[in-house]
Design a protein around this motif. Structure first.
Motif, mmCIF file in Angstrom:
data_model
loop_
_atom_site.group_PDB
_atom_site.id
_atom_site.type_symbol
_atom_site.label_atom_id
_atom_site.label_comp_id
_atom_site.label_asym_id
_atom_site.label_seq_id
_atom_site.Cartn_x
_atom_site.Cartn_y
_atom_site.Cartn_z
ATOM 1 N N THR B 131 -35.591 -1.054 -0.478
ATOM 2 C CA THR B 131 -34.398 -1.638 -1.089
ATOM 3 C C THR B 131 -33.595 -0.496 -1.702
ATOM 4 N N PRO B 132 -32.266 -0.458 -1.538
ATOM 5 C CA PRO B 132 -31.494 0.642 -2.114
ATOM 6 C C PRO B 132 -31.739 0.741 -3.622
ATOM 7 N N GLY B 133 -31.837 1.992 -4.108
ATOM 8 C CA GLY B 133 -32.088 2.172 -5.533
ATOM 9 C C GLY B 133 -32.311 3.628 -5.855
ATOM 10 N N SER B 134 -32.965 3.881 -6.991
ATOM 11 C CA SER B 134 -33.159 5.256 -7.432
ATOM 12 C C SER B 134 -34.103 5.979 -6.481
ATOM 13 N N ASP B 135 -33.862 7.294 -6.340
ATOM 14 C CA ASP B 135 -34.757 8.087 -5.497
ATOM 15 C C ASP B 135 -35.827 8.661 -6.405
ATOM 16 N N GLY B 136 -36.805 7.853 -6.692
ATOM 17 C CA GLY B 136 -37.869 8.306 -7.587
ATOM 18 C C GLY B 136 -37.710 7.695 -8.963
ATOM 19 N N LEU B 137 -38.504 8.197 -9.890
ATOM 20 C CA LEU B 137 -38.507 7.637 -11.238
ATOM 21 C C LEU B 137 -37.287 8.152 -11.994
ATOM 22 N N LEU B 138 -36.789 7.305 -12.869
ATOM 23 C CA LEU B 138 -35.583 7.639 -13.624
ATOM 24 C C LEU B 138 -35.928 8.555 -14.797
ATOM 25 N N THR B 139 -35.069 9.591 -15.018
ATOM 26 C CA THR B 139 -35.355 10.481 -16.141
ATOM 27 C C THR B 139 -34.729 9.961 -17.434
ATOM 28 N N ASP B 140 -33.527 9.371 -17.345
ATOM 29 C CA ASP B 140 -32.900 8.896 -18.581
ATOM 30 C C ASP B 140 -31.893 7.775 -18.280
ATOM 31 N N ILE B 141 -31.259 7.294 -19.335
ATOM 32 C CA ILE B 141 -30.311 6.181 -19.217
ATOM 33 C C ILE B 141 -29.129 6.554 -18.319
ATOM 34 N N GLU B 142 -28.629 7.801 -18.476
ATOM 35 C CA GLU B 142 -27.446 8.195 -17.709
ATOM 36 C C GLU B 142 -27.731 8.135 -16.208
ATOM 37 N N GLU B 143 -28.909 8.590 -15.826
ATOM 38 C CA GLU B 143 -29.260 8.525 -14.409
ATOM 39 C C GLU B 143 -29.341 7.064 -13.951
ATOM 40 N N ALA B 144 -29.896 6.213 -14.811
ATOM 41 C CA ALA B 144 -30.018 4.792 -14.468
ATOM 42 C C ALA B 144 -28.637 4.180 -14.216
ATOM 43 N N VAL B 145 -27.684 4.506 -15.091
ATOM 44 C CA VAL B 145 -26.334 3.957 -14.944
ATOM 45 C C VAL B 145 -25.687 4.466 -13.656
ATOM 46 N N ARG B 146 -25.888 5.766 -13.404
ATOM 47 C CA ARG B 146 -25.294 6.370 -12.206
ATOM 48 C C ARG B 146 -25.834 5.685 -10.938
ATOM 49 N N VAL B 147 -27.140 5.513 -10.894
ATOM 50 C CA VAL B 147 -27.748 4.886 -9.710
ATOM 51 C C VAL B 147 -27.278 3.437 -9.579
ATOM 52 N N ALA B 148 -27.219 2.728 -10.714
ATOM 53 C CA ALA B 148 -26.811 1.322 -10.691
ATOM 54 C C ALA B 148 -25.402 1.197 -10.116
ATOM 55 N N GLU B 149 -24.513 2.101 -10.532
ATOM 56 C CA GLU B 149 -23.139 2.038 -10.028
ATOM 57 C C GLU B 149 -23.079 2.333 -8.534
ATOM 58 N N SER B 150 -23.920 3.257 -8.088
ATOM 59 C CA SER B 150 -23.838 3.614 -6.677
ATOM 60 C C SER B 150 -24.428 2.541 -5.763
ATOM 61 N N VAL B 151 -25.476 1.813 -6.220
ATOM 62 C CA VAL B 151 -26.015 0.763 -5.334
ATOM 63 C C VAL B 151 -25.293 -0.566 -5.537
ATOM 64 N N GLY B 152 -24.614 -0.737 -6.692
ATOM 65 C CA GLY B 152 -23.861 -1.959 -6.956
ATOM 66 C C GLY B 152 -24.678 -2.991 -7.713
ATOM 67 N N TYR B 153 -24.056 -3.651 -8.667
ATOM 68 C CA TYR B 153 -24.742 -4.671 -9.463
ATOM 69 C C TYR B 153 -24.877 -5.967 -8.673
ATOM 70 N N PRO B 154 -25.832 -6.847 -9.023
ATOM 71 C CA PRO B 154 -26.863 -6.666 -10.041
ATOM 72 C C PRO B 154 -27.973 -5.714 -9.597
#
Lengths: 193, 450
Positions: B131-154
């Motif tokens: 499923t599209p998402g982060s490439d690996g474990l997230l390091t911090d909130i900023e990375e989480a937001v960046r990935v969320a925007e790129s794959v699209g909500y929810p």
């Protein structure tokens, strides 16, 4: 999986006026008390070899009486949780019960303890008579048993040290023939001869 | 083959394994808790060892007591069934350390597949889509937001060591990601001692489609086609079927081949199941997780392929090769399984332990064949300590419509009293238009009010 305790109380149920003492865990039951043995709380009544190691089985609080069942034929007898190991007739407590009020007393008799960890053998060889048996009198230097440590066998002599009498009479084996002991585990219960 | 096998489980699955083992000429030792001692299903065993008290932590989860039971009954192997210790790599390792064969994959495989992110990395490398998402474990909130925007909500935040929904958060905006990240991390740390999180696009609906795999020590794996398990309540499967009505024959062949290839790539030994989520719009199948054990719903696969999966597990564990090639596996007809739980579906699925005053399920109302996998019979107690599954009704017929008809007749003729069951729910689902058309998903139970 920690199991630091070296003793576990037997589980108790009642049946037909008798007390039934049951295995508190899964393992090989060994060094049982014989028929007629009189038991009191805190007394060691055999051992259970579990995966994590051997634990001594103790008589739970409130149990006094005489063992009315025979010990298993096998030295190491497989037992499940809750399996009946002894039936105790409370009427058989007699005088022994009266004099063993203190829970510690039964376990605090004269005992010979293992000087090293290993496997205890009662006999010099398969099919031979044991070095000693209940009733035998031991003096300084008498052979008590063999202890096997890393495939090497050595004779354990009787020594009247650490509170043991010059002449001791064997009351019972605490560990079974072929049982594993840790340094300091009781092997033999004795009385002054 | 092993001379003696210990079944480290209870109830329905213990009986299922005991029967397969006996058919293979293996002596079977069972374990029980003191609550299960003397239950009629324990008669399926040649020998029974009680391993502790009623609560699972006192008995069916006691690794050392179970291994000791296997040792003192002369067993060479341990079958964990499902649930309890079935996916516990430490238990598998303890068995091996004590010279017992664990009927399942290597402890290292179980460990890797038990963690969400490592299993995804392994399966992506083995050629499966994620499923599209982060490439690996997230390091911090900023990375989480960046990935969320790129794959699209929810999107959904998930704990690497997750289970039972803990550490999981569905987020619909950047602000929600910022708010959810710390609490999800704290919850995962508290629950699993591991606060690692990753993020995926959140898929609502879709279908749960899983592929049955058998792999052997010789590096070969075959698939036994798929099961569709989209009729669920709170992630608990209720009805499973094979084949999936959502796949065309070409899609089926391709999915199976990819799953078998992935299993070979990770060196999988034993029976396992690779779970996929089929996206609601595109039908694109992405890897969800791998279950390194026998599944509750394995009988539907047995019915359509004619292969006894437990028997194969034993053969593979004993060092044998999978007894057939991929070309030798064919899918015939259609099979459906309904899980009969001692629960009251009209009262929020409240568990209803008790005594089975009546228990009969007809086997001959056709048009298809009926198989009932159960450990209970009339008069049996359903104890309050364990899973509520009391029986599985499995039907096999020439096509899906006949399978549904067979199931309806069978459940309609079942007489069970003393406990409530999920049979009314199954009958409602089976007669709903959504289910009969085959067009349903995991969002709601077809034919049953939410």
């Amino acid at each position: 999986m920690s199991s630091a305790s070296h003793s576990l109380d037997l589980r108790m149920t009642h049946e037909d006026g008798l007390i039934v003492l049951r295995a508190p865990d899964v393992g090989y039951f060994t060094a049982p008390l014989g028929r007629g043995a009189v038991v009191a709380p805190g007394m060691t009544a055999g051992a259970l070899q579990r995966l994590e190691g051997t634990v001594q089985l103790t008589i739970p609080p409130g149990v006094r009486g005489a063992v009315v069942t025979d010990p298993p034929e096998r030295v190491l007898s497989a037992a499940g949780f809750g399996e009946a190991l002894y039936r105790i007739d409370p009427a058989g407590a007699g005088e022994a019960a009266a004099e063993s009020d203190a829970p510690e007393e039964a376990g605090a008799g004269l005992v010979l303890v293992a000087e090293q960890s290993g496997r205890v053998w009662h006999r010099p060889g398969p099919g031979e008579d044991p070095f000693c048996a209940p009733g035998s009198v031991l003096e300084d230097g008498a052979a008590v048993c063999l202890v096997e440590v890393m495939k090497t066998f050595s004779t354990v002599p009787y020594r009247p040290v650490k509170g043991l009498p010059t002449r001791g009479r064997v009351v019972r084996w605490i560990v079974g023939d072929g049982a594993d002991v840790q340094k300091g585990d009781p092997i033999l219960e004795l009385e002054q001869a | 083959m092993f001379r003696s096998l210990l079944v480290a489980n209870r109830g329905e699955v213990a009986v299922r394994i005991a029967r397969a083992a006996r058919d293979a000429g293996v002596r079977v030792v069972g374990i029980v808790s003191s609550a299960d001692q003397g239950a009629s299903w324990t008669e399926e065993f040649d020998e029974v060892v009680c391993v502790g008290g009623p609560a699972p932590a006192e008995s069916y989860l006691r690794m050392s007591a179970i291994v000791q039971a296997a040792r003192q009954t002369g067993c060479a192997a341990v079958h964990p069934g499902w649930g309890f210790l079935a996916e516990n790599a430490r238990f598998a390792a303890l068995c091996e350390q004590n010279g017992l064969t664990f009927v399942g994959p290597a402890p290292s495989t179980m460990e890797r597949m038990g963690l969400k992110w490592p299993s995804k990395v392994a399966m992506r490398a083995a050629g499966l889509d994620l499923t599209p998402g982060s490439d690996g474990l997230l390091t911090d909130i900023e990375e989480a937001v960046r990935v969320a925007e790129s794959v699209g909500y929810p999107v959904i935040l998930k704990a690497d060591a997750g289970g039972g929904g803990r550490g999981m958060r569905i987020c619909r905006t950047d602000a929600e990601v910022r708010e959810a990240f710390p609490s999800a991390r704290a919850e995962a740390t508290a629950a699993f001692g591991n606060g690692a999180l990753f993020l995926e696009k959140f898929v609502t609906g879709g279908r749960h489609i899983e592929v049955q795999i058998l792999g052997d020590r010789f590096g070969r794996a075959v698939h036994l086609f798929e099961r569709d398990c989209s009729v669920q309540r709170n992630h608990q499967k209720l009805i499973e079927e094979s084949p999936s009505p959502a796949l065309s024959p070409e899609e089926r062949a391709e999915l199976g081949a990819r799953a078998a290839q992935a299993a070979e790539a990770i060196g999988y030994v034993g029976a396992g199941t690779i779970e996929f989520l089929a996206a609601p719009d595109s039908g694109r199948l992405s890897f969800m997780e791998m279950n390194t054990r026998l599944q509750v719903e394995h009988p539907v696969t047995e019915m359509v392929t004619g292969i006894d999966i437990v028997r194969e597990q034993l053969r593979i564990a004993a060092g044998g090769a999978v007894g057939f090639t991929q070309d030798g596996v064919s899918l015939e007809g259609h099979s459906i399984e309904c899980r009969i739980n001692a629960e009251d579906p009209s009262d929020g699925f409240r568990p209803t332990p008790g005594t089975l005053d009546e228990f009969s399920i007809p086997l001959d109302l056709g048009p298809g064949r009926v198989r009932v996998d159960t450990h209970v019979s009339q008069g049996a107690e359903v104890p309050p300590y364990y899973d509520s599954l009391i029986a599985k009704v499995i039907v096999h017929a020439a096509d899906r419509a006949q399978a549904i008809e067979t199931m309806q007749r069978t459940l309609g003729g079942a007489r069970i009293s003393g406990v409530s069951t999920t049979i009314p729910l199954h009958l409602a689902v089976l007669s709903s238009d959504e289910f009969t058309s085959g067009n349903y998903d995991t969002r709601s139970i077809p034919g049953w009010p939410a």
